[in-house]
Design an enzyme around this catalytic site. Structure first.
Site, short mmCIF file in Angstrom:
data_model
loop_
_atom_site.label_atom_id
_atom_site.label_comp_id
_atom_site.label_asym_id
_atom_site.label_seq_id
_atom_site.Cartn_x
_atom_site.Cartn_y
_atom_site.Cartn_z
N LYS A 52 16.60 -74.23 -21.36
CA LYS A 52 17.87 -74.97 -21.37
C LYS A 52 18.90 -74.21 -22.18
CE LYS A 52 15.68 -79.44 -20.65
NZ LYS A 52 15.07 -80.64 -21.21
N GLN A 96 14.46 -84.00 -26.56
CA GLN A 96 13.40 -83.59 -25.63
C GLN A 96 12.22 -84.56 -25.70
OE1 GLN A 96 13.52 -80.97 -23.37
NE2 GLN A 96 11.58 -81.80 -22.64
N ASP A 119 21.25 -86.76 -20.49
CA ASP A 119 20.06 -87.07 -19.69
C ASP A 119 20.28 -88.31 -18.81
OD1 ASP A 119 17.94 -85.34 -19.76
OD2 ASP A 119 17.15 -86.07 -21.68
#
Ligand code: NAD
Length: 281
Positions: A52, A96, A119
């Site tokens: 990422k 995460q 997200d």
């Protein structure tokens, strides 16, 4: 059969996003920033986070990883999120997953400012998506949606079968297709006669986690098939769709790897830029 080349399409999307970041820098003298919080030392999470960061930097975003040990207290993570919520140089925040057991995932998700929720997991964004309003959309279903739209721009009236009802994949996928006026069926582990449901689909999206579950005789001729699954097997990584046989009936199909996977990270970058643009409003 048209192979939907997610790797190539993701590279094109990243190029478009790089141009957009350059324009933002010129126009606003600001750099959109993505901050990722990584807790513990799970190897897959470390690899995802590194990828990422690399992709974010490649398109010119500011990218930062905050690492905490496995035994970090929940309150310390919440305090850090409060700090990042206030930080104007941070456009998007991602924690995460998975998290260690002593940290409440939902509490963490809900602490992130919904406008910085890259997200798309915050209940505010989930609600907006299901109400058909502007929202951050989870990266993997957003990537699937973009692949489907490139293959078939007009989805109105199409019958879509989503296999899997997770908050990460199945449910937001269904909402995106509903917004496009598809007739959507969500199927799951308790669905009776899954094969027969799939056979009705002009579009079938498999997000299950069972290697090669979807067979050729489950698929209507000329259907579009999107394979979200990533399954480690003795013969390597395979999807939820039996690729070889399904490729003989489907109009278009994503490979695994090289299909949905690369789109997920590209969509995270897209979401970061969208969050930056929302911060200007
Ligand atoms: P999950 O375990 O949260 O959900 C799986 C879903 O499949 C559940 O809703 C369950 O009801 C359904 N299911 C289970 N067995 C079934 C069966 N026999 N028939 C029909 N439905 C069944 O999984 P998830 O997080 O949504 O991930 C699904 C897959 O997608 C996994 O293989 C995961 O590794 C992969 N994934 C890929 C990406 C990517 O970037 N390509 C991102 C996230 C997840």
């Amino acid at each position: 059969m048209n192979l939907i080349d997610g790797k190539k399409i993701a590279a094109e999307l990243r190029n478009e996003l790089k141009v957009e970041v350059d324009e933002i820098k010129k126009k606003f003298k600001k750099v959109p920033g993505l901050t990722v919080i990584l807790i513990g030392d799970l190897t897959p999470s470390q690899i995802y986070v590194r990828n990422k960061e690399k992709s974010a930097k490649e398109i010119g975003l500011k990218s930062e990883i905050i690492k905490y040990p496995e035994d970090i207290q929940e309150i310390s993570v919440l305090n850090k999120i409060d700090e990042l919520n206030k930080d104007e140089t941070v456009s998007g925040i991602l924690v995460q997953l998975p998290l260690p057991d002593h940290i409440d995932k939902q509490k963490i998700i809900e602490r992130i400012n919904p406008d910085k929720d890259v997200d798309g997991f915050h209940p505010y964004n989930v609600g907006n998506l299901s109400s058909g309003y502007e929202s951050s959309v989870p990266c993997t279903p957003l990537g699937c949606y973009l692949l489907i739209k490139r293959t078939e721009p007009n989805l109105s009236g199409k019958k879509a079968i989503v296999i899997g009802r997770s908050n990460l994949n199945g449910k937001p996928m269904a909402q995106l297709l509903l917004k496009e006026n598809c007739t959507v069926t969500i199927t799951h582990s308790k669905t009776k006669d899954l094969k027969n449901e799939c056979l009705k689909g002009d579009i079938v999206i498999a997000a299950v986690g069972i290697p090669e579950l979807v067979k050729a005789d489950w698929i209507k001729k000329d259907a579009i098939v999107i394979d979200v699954g990533i399954n480690k097997t003795d013969k390597g990584i395979v999807g939820d769709v039996a690729f070889e046989e399904v490729s003989k009936v489907a109009k278009a199909l994503t490979p695994v790897p090289g299909g949905v996977g690369p789109m997920t990270i590209a969509c995270l970058l897209k979401n970061t830029i969208e969050c930056f643009k929302r911060s200007l409003k």
